[in-house]
Design a protein around this motif. Structure first.
Motif, PDB file in Angstrom:
ATOM      1  N   LYS A 223       0.738  -1.319  -0.087  1.00 20.32           N
ATOM      2  CA  LYS A 223      -0.104   0.024   0.077  1.00 20.32           C
ATOM      3  C   LYS A 223       0.735   1.041   0.150  1.00 20.32           C
ATOM      4  O   LYS A 223       0.438   2.291  -0.211  1.00 20.32           O
ATOM      5  N   ASN A 224       2.084   1.043   0.514  1.00 17.81           N
ATOM      6  CA  ASN A 224       2.935   2.413   0.522  1.00 17.81           C
ATOM      7  C   ASN A 224       4.021   2.357  -0.416  1.00 17.81           C
ATOM      8  O   ASN A 224       5.125   2.838  -0.174  1.00 17.81           O
ATOM      9  N   VAL A 225       3.722   2.132  -1.644  1.00 14.05           N
ATOM     10  CA  VAL A 225       4.701   2.134  -2.748  1.00 14.05           C
ATOM     11  C   VAL A 225       4.622   3.558  -3.410  1.00 14.05           C
ATOM     12  O   VAL A 225       3.481   4.105  -3.885  1.00 14.05           O
ATOM     13  N   ASP A 226       5.847   4.233  -3.589  1.00 11.49           N
ATOM     14  CA  ASP A 226       5.874   5.601  -4.444  1.00 11.49           C
ATOM     15  C   ASP A 226       6.400   4.754  -5.772  1.00 11.49           C
ATOM     16  O   ASP A 226       7.513   4.363  -5.907  1.00 11.49           O
ATOM     17  N   PRO A 227       5.842   5.417  -6.968  1.00 14.01           N
ATOM     18  CA  PRO A 227       6.112   4.769  -8.068  1.00 14.01           C
ATOM     19  C   PRO A 227       7.476   5.077  -8.475  1.00 14.01           C
ATOM     20  O   PRO A 227       8.143   4.205  -9.252  1.00 14.01           O
ATOM     21  N   VAL A 228       8.088   6.340  -8.203  1.00 17.33           N
ATOM     22  CA  VAL A 228       9.290   6.638  -8.444  1.00 17.33           C
ATOM     23  C   VAL A 228      10.353   6.192  -7.467  1.00 17.33           C
ATOM     24  O   VAL A 228      11.440   5.321  -7.827  1.00 17.33           O
ATOM     25  N   PHE A 229      10.265   6.482  -6.172  1.00 18.94           N
ATOM     26  CA  PHE A 229      11.225   6.227  -5.059  1.00 18.94           C
ATOM     27  C   PHE A 229      11.065   4.759  -4.532  1.00 18.94           C
ATOM     28  O   PHE A 229      11.857   4.484  -3.509  1.00 18.94           O
ATOM     29  N   GLY A 230       9.872   4.154  -4.732  1.00 23.39           N
ATOM     30  CA  GLY A 230       9.750   2.723  -3.913  1.00 23.39           C
ATOM     31  C   GLY A 230       9.020   2.994  -2.617  1.00 23.39           C
ATOM     32  O   GLY A 230       8.056   2.985  -2.327  1.00 23.39           O
ATOM     33  N   PHE A 231      10.202   2.823  -1.406  1.00 22.37           N
ATOM     34  CA  PHE A 231       9.504   2.757  -0.211  1.00 22.37           C
ATOM     35  C   PHE A 231      10.139   3.987   0.677  1.00 22.37           C
ATOM     36  O   PHE A 231      11.027   4.504   0.224  1.00 22.37           O
ATOM     37  N   PRO A 232       9.486   4.345   1.830  1.00 21.02           N
ATOM     38  CA  PRO A 232      10.169   5.161   2.858  1.00 21.02           C
ATOM     39  C   PRO A 232      11.431   4.563   3.132  1.00 21.02           C
ATOM     40  O   PRO A 232      11.636   3.518   3.303  1.00 21.02           O
ATOM     41  N   ASN A 233      12.297   5.269   3.821  1.00 20.66           N
ATOM     42  CA  ASN A 233      13.542   5.002   4.331  1.00 20.66           C
ATOM     43  C   ASN A 233      13.496   3.930   5.696  1.00 20.66           C
ATOM     44  O   ASN A 233      14.592   3.625   6.138  1.00 20.66           O
ATOM     45  N   PHE A 234      12.391   3.769   5.912  1.00 27.67           N
ATOM     46  CA  PHE A 234      12.079   2.561   7.044  1.00 27.67           C
ATOM     47  C   PHE A 234      12.257   1.115   6.448  1.00 27.67           C
ATOM     48  O   PHE A 234      12.170   0.261   7.284  1.00 27.67           O
ATOM     49  N   VAL A 235      12.109   0.940   5.233  1.00 24.59           N
ATOM     50  CA  VAL A 235      12.010  -0.288   4.469  1.00 24.59           C
ATOM     51  C   VAL A 235      13.610  -0.720   4.187  1.00 24.59           C
ATOM     52  O   VAL A 235      14.220   0.229   3.597  1.00 24.59           O
ATOM     53  N   ARG A 236      13.632  -1.908   4.151  1.00 15.98           N
ATOM     54  CA  ARG A 236      15.169  -2.594   3.754  1.00 15.98           C
ATOM     55  C   ARG A 236      14.997  -2.945   2.328  1.00 15.98           C
ATOM     56  O   ARG A 236      14.325  -3.922   1.985  1.00 15.98           O
ATOM     57  N   PHE A 237      15.509  -1.797   1.295  1.00 14.17           N
ATOM     58  CA  PHE A 237      15.049  -2.287   0.037  1.00 14.17           C
ATOM     59  C   PHE A 237      15.838  -3.838  -0.238  1.00 14.17           C
ATOM     60  O   PHE A 237      15.581  -4.405  -1.387  1.00 14.17           O
ATOM     61  N   SER A 238      17.020  -4.174   0.335  1.00 14.81           N
ATOM     62  CA  SER A 238      17.717  -5.228  -0.078  1.00 14.81           C
ATOM     63  C   SER A 238      17.009  -6.448   0.279  1.00 14.81           C
ATOM     64  O   SER A 238      17.466  -7.421  -0.096  1.00 14.81           O
ATOM     65  N   TRP A 239      15.981  -6.531   1.030  1.00 12.84           N
ATOM     66  CA  TRP A 239      15.019  -7.765   1.211  1.00 12.84           C
ATOM     67  C   TRP A 239      14.347  -8.054   0.158  1.00 12.84           C
ATOM     68  O   TRP A 239      13.676  -7.326  -0.652  1.00 12.84           O
ATOM     69  N   SER A 240      14.205  -9.430  -0.352  1.00 12.83           N
ATOM     70  CA  SER A 240      13.636 -10.001  -1.677  1.00 12.83           C
ATOM     71  C   SER A 240      12.055  -9.493  -1.559  1.00 12.83           C
ATOM     72  O   SER A 240      11.436  -9.143  -2.415  1.00 12.83           O
ATOM     73  N   THR A 241      11.494  -9.633  -0.320  1.00 17.82           N
ATOM     74  CA  THR A 241      10.068  -9.113   0.040  1.00 17.82           C
ATOM     75  C   THR A 241       9.780  -7.714  -0.760  1.00 17.82           C
ATOM     76  O   THR A 241       8.821  -7.370  -1.250  1.00 17.82           O
ATOM     77  N   ALA A 242      10.873  -6.909  -0.263  1.00 23.26           N
ATOM     78  CA  ALA A 242      10.367  -5.404  -0.725  1.00 23.26           C
ATOM     79  C   ALA A 242      10.983  -5.417  -2.267  1.00 23.26           C
ATOM     80  O   ALA A 242       9.834  -4.473  -2.899  1.00 23.26           O
ATOM     81  N   SER A 243      11.917  -5.885  -2.888  1.00 23.73           N
ATOM     82  CA  SER A 243      12.289  -5.782  -4.029  1.00 23.73           C
ATOM     83  C   SER A 243      11.130  -6.457  -5.124  1.00 23.73           C
ATOM     84  O   SER A 243      10.763  -5.866  -6.155  1.00 23.73           O
ATOM     85  N   LYS A 244      10.742  -7.605  -4.625  1.00 24.11           N
ATOM     86  CA  LYS A 244       9.667  -8.345  -5.417  1.00 24.11           C
ATOM     87  C   LYS A 244       8.282  -7.354  -5.327  1.00 24.11           C
ATOM     88  O   LYS A 244       7.556  -7.327  -6.567  1.00 24.11           O
ATOM     89  N   ILE A 245       7.978  -6.720  -4.233  1.00 23.33           N
ATOM     90  CA  ILE A 245       6.805  -5.904  -4.316  1.00 23.33           C
ATOM     91  C   ILE A 245       7.060  -4.560  -5.347  1.00 23.33           C
ATOM     92  O   ILE A 245       6.270  -4.319  -6.247  1.00 23.33           O
ATOM     93  N   LEU A 246       8.259  -4.107  -5.443  1.00 19.84           N
ATOM     94  CA  LEU A 246       8.540  -2.988  -6.210  1.00 19.84           C
ATOM     95  C   LEU A 246       8.682  -3.273  -7.676  1.00 19.84           C
ATOM     96  O   LEU A 246       8.150  -2.631  -8.612  1.00 19.84           O
ATOM     97  N   GLU A 247       8.701  -4.654  -7.950  1.00 17.96           N
ATOM     98  CA  GLU A 247       9.067  -4.999  -9.391  1.00 17.96           C
ATOM     99  C   GLU A 247       7.419  -5.103  -9.933  1.00 17.96           C
ATOM    100  O   GLU A 247       7.220  -4.806 -11.166  1.00 17.96           O
ATOM    101  N   ASP A 248       6.412  -5.396  -9.168  1.00 15.64           N
ATOM    102  CA  ASP A 248       5.098  -5.320  -9.668  1.00 15.64           C
ATOM    103  C   ASP A 248       4.425  -3.849  -9.374  1.00 15.64           C
ATOM    104  O   ASP A 248       3.561  -3.530 -10.275  1.00 15.64           O
TER     105      ASP A 248
END
Lengths: 299, 136
Positions: A223-248
């Motif tokens: 629910k909290n995806v920004d189309p350009v920047f992805g996530f707030p800095n609270f999120v670990r982008f390096s986790w596959s859970t996060a990167s998979k959501i950004l892919e979609d």
């Protein structure tokens, strides 16, 4: 424990320590290290060291320091307060909050810095910094998730004068590690609870436990995806859970080192037809090639 | 096809905080730059004017590139995309700038210094030489 400085600059790590009673400088001390929040996709990873004179080990167990995971949150807070009060007498602690941004940056740099090396280096730094404060460290106990033998050998080399003990589940065996584990867990819980979202101060805070397996955490991420920047800095982008959501859910992004990371060696072999080419290649003058100057043909 | 360039100086705005990213983003829309992108001055004094930031969790190092004296940076907008290649195109001048942030993945020393090199070589050494009127 004052975490407000960290919360106002949460892109960076933050290291803090208790007062160091003189007792810790005058006699041999034991030091325990443990971490909190290694697995979650949200929030920082917190590393803590707790130290006391070897002669006071019994006092620690009497205080009820036990594995922080089996204690309730209230009990942990209570024990932390006891520890903190004791810090004016015979206990000290030091905590390093590794920001999610730092974790992402480390794991996603050109040369990947993995979580294990990052954990080891943080632990080493905690031991060094404690010694620098004048604490007479003679015994070190560390809890680890990886293989203890290589880690122990690495530390022995760096600190030849200290007895080092690296063990799995050390937090349940040694009170000084339990105390460190309590410091780390209490700190991480507070950070998670009080996190300041610079991106949006009315951010939905129903993010669950932060563990990738938690459905609440997953739906919060979605629910909290920004189309350009992805996530707030609270999120670990390096986790596959996060990167998979950004892919979609987010715009795709291409980096100059994208091909390298795939490690596909077959593409290094030139196509067989290339050996029959005339070798014309780039006919532009070396000057333009080397200075990256191109003719603009389309806008 | 011809390209028409509208340069109405009265409508010209000064652009603030231009960032040239080291990655391609497959989109062309408004971005929440100021809320999500927070460059920090590095703490090491040895690296003056070097900024750090992150994009999608990746570490970035930034450097300010000034537009050389005698030049101006301009931004044009194409309000209507052409449907075919033969159609005439119109570009409107919208903003001007005199510097921008060049961002490198990880470190400027690990990346090709493409933009800065091209910018300086062209303006300092070539442009004047080939565009100045020839005097007999």
């Amino acid at each position: 424990m004052d975490i407000s400085t960290f919360l106002s600059k949460s892109d960076e790590n933050y290291k803090m320590h208790s007062e160091i009673p003189d007792l810790l400088k005058d006699g041999p001390c034991c030091l325990g290290i443990d971490e909190a929040g290694r697995g979650p996709v949200l929030g920082p990873m917190v590393y803590s060291a707790c130290f006391c004179p070897i002669s006071k080990k019994q006092d620690l167990s009497d205080m009820g320091c036990d594995d922080s995971k089996v204690l309730t949150e209230e009990k942990r807070e209570e024990l932390f307060n006891t520890l903190h009060e004791a810090s004016s007498k015979f206990i000290g602690w030091m905590t390093n909050i590794l920001s999610p941004n730092y974790i992402s940056n480390s794991m996603l740099s050109r040369t990947k810095y993995n979580l294990n090396s990052l954990s080891h280096d943080t632990a080493i730094d905690l031991i060094r910094s404690t010694i620098k404060l004048g604490v007479d460290v003679k015994e070190v106990f560390i809890d680890t998730v990886g293989p203890p033998e290589t880690y122990q050998a690495k530390l022995k080399k760096l600190f030849p004068d200290i007895n080092i003990c690296v063990e799995k589940k050390a937090d349940a065996k040694y009170p000084v590690v339990s105390a460190a584990s309590i410091c780390a867990k209490v700190c991480r819980d507070r950070v998670i609870k009080e996190w300041v979202f610079f991106e949006n101060n009315e951010m939905d805070r129903n993010y669950g436990s932060g563990y990738p397996s938690d459905p609440t955490t997953k739906s919060w991420l979605r629910k909290n995806v920004d189309p350009v920047f992805g996530f707030p800095n609270f999120v670990r982008f390096s986790w596959s859970t996060a990167s998979k959501i950004l892919e979609d859910e987010a715009l795709s992004v291409h980096w100059p080192d994208d091909d390298e990371s795939e490690g596909d060696t077959s593409s290094n072999t030139p196509a067989i037809t290339s050996f029959f080419a005339t070798g014309a290649g780039d006919k532009r003058h070396r000057f333009f090639v080397e200075n990256n100057l191109y003719t603009v043909e389309t806008i | 096809m011809s390209i028409k360039v509208n340069c109405d100086k009265h409508l010209l705005l000064e652009a603030s905080a231009l960032n040239h990213m080291p990655c391609t983003i497959d989109g062309n829309e408004k971005a929440n730059v100021s809320t999500y992108f927070r460059p920090q001055q590095t703490s090491q004094n040895s690296l003056k004017n070097v900024l750090r930031s992150s994009f999608r969790g990746r570490p970035l190092e930034g450097k300010t590139i000034n537009i050389p004296d005698g030049y101006v940076g301009l931004i044009f907008e194409e309000k209507r995309k052409p449907f075919s290649e033969d159609e005439d195109r119109t570009l409107d001048l919208t903003h001007s700038f005199d510097c921008f942030q060049q961002w490198y993945l990880d470190s400027q020393y690990l990346s090709k210094n493409t933009v800065q090199g091209a910018c300086e070589t062209w303006t300092r050494h070539i442009a004047a030489a080939i565009h100045e009127p020839i005097e007999e």
